[in-house]
Design a protein around this motif. Structure first.
Motif, PDB file in Angstrom:
ATOM      1  N   GLY A  19       0.787  -1.223   0.000  1.00 16.73           N
ATOM      2  CA  GLY A  19       0.000   0.000   0.000  1.00 16.73           C
ATOM      3  C   GLY A  19       0.821   1.276   0.000  1.00 16.73           C
ATOM      4  O   GLY A  19       0.393   2.281  -0.573  1.00 16.73           O
ATOM      5  N   LEU A  20       2.018   1.259   0.615  1.00 17.00           N
ATOM      6  CA  LEU A  20       2.771   2.494   0.788  1.00 17.00           C
ATOM      7  C   LEU A  20       4.086   2.527   0.022  1.00 17.00           C
ATOM      8  O   LEU A  20       4.443   3.557  -0.557  1.00 17.00           O
ATOM      9  CB  LEU A  20       3.052   2.716   2.285  1.00 17.00           C
ATOM     10  N   TYR A  59      -3.073  -0.151  -5.335  1.00 14.66           N
ATOM     11  CA  TYR A  59      -2.193  -1.177  -4.788  1.00 14.66           C
ATOM     12  C   TYR A  59      -2.478  -1.514  -3.337  1.00 14.66           C
ATOM     13  O   TYR A  59      -1.984  -2.532  -2.835  1.00 14.66           O
ATOM     14  CB  TYR A  59      -0.729  -0.766  -4.966  1.00 14.66           C
ATOM     15  N   GLY A  60      -3.258  -0.719  -2.634  1.00 15.22           N
ATOM     16  CA  GLY A  60      -3.602  -1.067  -1.265  1.00 15.22           C
ATOM     17  C   GLY A  60      -4.937  -1.778  -1.134  1.00 15.22           C
ATOM     18  O   GLY A  60      -5.403  -2.035  -0.018  1.00 15.22           O
ATOM     19  N   LEU A  61      -5.551  -2.142  -2.274  1.00 14.67           N
ATOM     20  CA  LEU A  61      -6.905  -2.674  -2.228  1.00 14.67           C
ATOM     21  C   LEU A  61      -6.977  -4.082  -1.671  1.00 14.67           C
ATOM     22  O   LEU A  61      -7.913  -4.422  -0.950  1.00 14.67           O
ATOM     23  CB  LEU A  61      -7.513  -2.646  -3.640  1.00 14.67           C
ATOM     24  N   SER A  62      -6.021  -4.920  -2.017  1.00 13.21           N
ATOM     25  CA  SER A  62      -6.102  -6.321  -1.602  1.00 13.21           C
ATOM     26  C   SER A  62      -6.136  -6.463  -0.087  1.00 13.21           C
ATOM     27  O   SER A  62      -6.909  -7.269   0.456  1.00 13.21           O
ATOM     28  CB  SER A  62      -4.911  -7.101  -2.169  1.00 13.21           C
ATOM     29  N   GLY A 101      -4.814   5.527   4.203  1.00 14.39           N
ATOM     30  CA  GLY A 101      -3.660   4.848   3.625  1.00 14.39           C
ATOM     31  C   GLY A 101      -3.359   5.340   2.231  1.00 14.39           C
ATOM     32  O   GLY A 101      -2.194   5.526   1.850  1.00 14.39           O
ATOM     33  N   ASN A 102      -4.414   5.577   1.436  1.00 12.69           N
ATOM     34  CA  ASN A 102      -4.233   6.101   0.084  1.00 12.69           C
ATOM     35  C   ASN A 102      -3.621   7.500   0.100  1.00 12.69           C
ATOM     36  O   ASN A 102      -2.760   7.825  -0.729  1.00 12.69           O
ATOM     37  CB  ASN A 102      -5.578   6.146  -0.651  1.00 12.69           C
ATOM     38  N   VAL A 103      -4.066   8.330   1.040  1.00 15.49           N
ATOM     39  CA  VAL A 103      -3.519   9.691   1.135  1.00 15.49           C
ATOM     40  C   VAL A 103      -2.019   9.643   1.423  1.00 15.49           C
ATOM     41  O   VAL A 103      -1.228  10.391   0.828  1.00 15.49           O
ATOM     42  CB  VAL A 103      -4.267  10.486   2.224  1.00 15.49           C
ATOM     43  N   ILE A 104      -1.599   8.742   2.318  1.00 10.18           N
ATOM     44  CA  ILE A 104      -0.174   8.621   2.645  1.00 10.18           C
ATOM     45  C   ILE A 104       0.607   8.138   1.428  1.00 10.18           C
ATOM     46  O   ILE A 104       1.685   8.654   1.102  1.00 10.18           O
ATOM     47  CB  ILE A 104       0.016   7.666   3.830  1.00 10.18           C
ATOM     48  N   ALA A 105       0.052   7.135   0.722  1.00  9.36           N
ATOM     49  CA  ALA A 105       0.735   6.614  -0.467  1.00  9.36           C
ATOM     50  C   ALA A 105       0.840   7.672  -1.554  1.00  9.36           C
ATOM     51  O   ALA A 105       1.877   7.801  -2.221  1.00  9.36           O
ATOM     52  CB  ALA A 105      -0.019   5.390  -0.989  1.00  9.36           C
ATOM     53  N   ALA A 161      -9.622 -11.073  -5.371  1.00  8.34           N
ATOM     54  CA  ALA A 161     -10.725 -10.327  -5.989  1.00  8.34           C
ATOM     55  C   ALA A 161     -10.305  -8.922  -6.391  1.00  8.34           C
ATOM     56  O   ALA A 161     -10.867  -8.344  -7.321  1.00  8.34           O
ATOM     57  CB  ALA A 161     -11.910 -10.266  -5.017  1.00  8.34           C
ATOM     58  N   GLY A 162      -9.308  -8.347  -5.693  1.00  9.50           N
ATOM     59  CA  GLY A 162      -8.868  -6.997  -6.023  1.00  9.50           C
ATOM     60  C   GLY A 162      -7.843  -6.929  -7.130  1.00  9.50           C
ATOM     61  O   GLY A 162      -7.486  -5.826  -7.573  1.00  9.50           O
ATOM     62  N   VAL A 163      -7.364  -8.085  -7.616  1.00  8.09           N
ATOM     63  CA  VAL A 163      -6.321  -8.091  -8.637  1.00  8.09           C
ATOM     64  C   VAL A 163      -6.764  -7.394  -9.931  1.00  8.09           C
ATOM     65  O   VAL A 163      -5.982  -6.624 -10.507  1.00  8.09           O
ATOM     66  CB  VAL A 163      -5.849  -9.534  -8.915  1.00  8.09           C
ATOM     67  N   PRO A 164      -7.985  -7.620 -10.439  1.00 10.12           N
ATOM     68  CA  PRO A 164      -8.378  -6.898 -11.659  1.00 10.12           C
ATOM     69  C   PRO A 164      -8.318  -5.381 -11.511  1.00 10.12           C
ATOM     70  O   PRO A 164      -7.931  -4.684 -12.461  1.00 10.12           O
ATOM     71  CB  PRO A 164      -9.824  -7.381 -11.899  1.00 10.12           C
ATOM     72  N   LEU A 165      -8.677  -4.855 -10.350  1.00  8.67           N
ATOM     73  CA  LEU A 165      -8.593  -3.410 -10.136  1.00  8.67           C
ATOM     74  C   LEU A 165      -7.145  -2.931 -10.111  1.00  8.67           C
ATOM     75  O   LEU A 165      -6.840  -1.823 -10.542  1.00  8.67           O
ATOM     76  CB  LEU A 165      -9.292  -3.028  -8.831  1.00  8.67           C
TER      77      LEU A 165
END
Length: 240
Positions: A19-20, A59-62, A101-105, A161-165
């Motif tokens: 994620g980061l 990348y932090g979705l999984s 987490g997204n904001v930090i990344a 399940a998050g791999v396609p995204l």
């Protein structure tokens, strides 16, 4: 819920890396290592940064999908049901954790981009537009990912399940312009949801607002976010 979820993330080195740190590595690889191989009509760091922002979100979705599914399959929801905990707080806590987490990344992506020579022409209003679109995208993708995690039967299948995204940005205009792609892939890249979001971010950072892409980006985010919220809410109420 937010404090609990953050503790779980910090105790999972794979989630922290994916994620980061991994988005920054991807940024360095494409811009610093491979950037001279791409001809995009501008400095490649300026072209690639909006796409890297979207990659950082994905990348932090999984880990989010796995965390939600683990709550459903390991019995913690049964404990929450007998405690003074709002049912809505369980899912909302995961959404806010994912967004933070997204904001930090994304901050890491912009810091790396500036170190590599990124110099945007965006005004203060344009930067507000960038921040607003990034938060909307993060909110949208978080709800859809939570829905995928709730729909999965096991934590392992939730992670897949998050791999396609995660892969979808690579088939957009994130790395190279869509018109440089081969037939079939080019049409897919032009009409998939992430391309107008990337083009809107790219336009805002360049100091111009692409109206058509902006409208399409907001519509895609609204549609995906509403679908994810309704899907997640119905699945959670049924399974809990």
């Amino acid at each position: 819920m937010l404090r609990r979820n953050f503790k779980h993330v910090l105790r999972n080195p794979v989630a922290v890396f994916n994620g980061l740190l991994f988005p920054v590595i991807i940024m360095l690889m494409f811009v610093y290592v491979l950037g001279d191989a791409f001809s995009v009509g501008a400095d490649y760091v300026d072209y690639a940064t909006p796409g890297m922002v979207l990659l950082a979100v994905c990348y932090g979705l999984s880990s989010t999908a796995v965390a939600v599914n683990s709550d459903m399959t390991k019995g913690i929801i049964n404990r929450f049901k007998v405690m003074d905990v709002s049912r809505g707080a369980v899912l909302t806590g995961h959404v806010i954790t994912s967004m933070l987490g997204n904001v930090i990344a994304i901050a890491g992506i912009f810091g790396t981009a500036f170190a590599l020579g990124f110099r945007p022409s965006a005004s203060f209003a344009d930067w507000l537009g960038v921040i607003g679109l990034v938060l909307l995208l993060s909110f949208t993708i978080s709800w859809f990912t939570i829905a995928l995690g709730l729909a999965a039967k096991t934590p392992e299948s939730a992670g897949m399940a998050g791999v396609p995204l995660v892969m979808l940005p690579f088939f957009s205009s994130a790395i190279v312009p869509a018109e440089k792609m081969g037939p079939g892939v080019r049409q897919f890249a032009e009409y998939q949801p992430f391309t107008p979001i990337i083009e809107t971010l790219r336009g805002l950072l360049a100091g111009s607002v692409p109206t058509g892409s902006a409208i399409a980006a907001v519509c895609w985010c609204a549609g995906i976010g509403l679908t994810g919220y309704l899907w997640a809410s119905s699945t959670f109420n049924r399974r809990a």
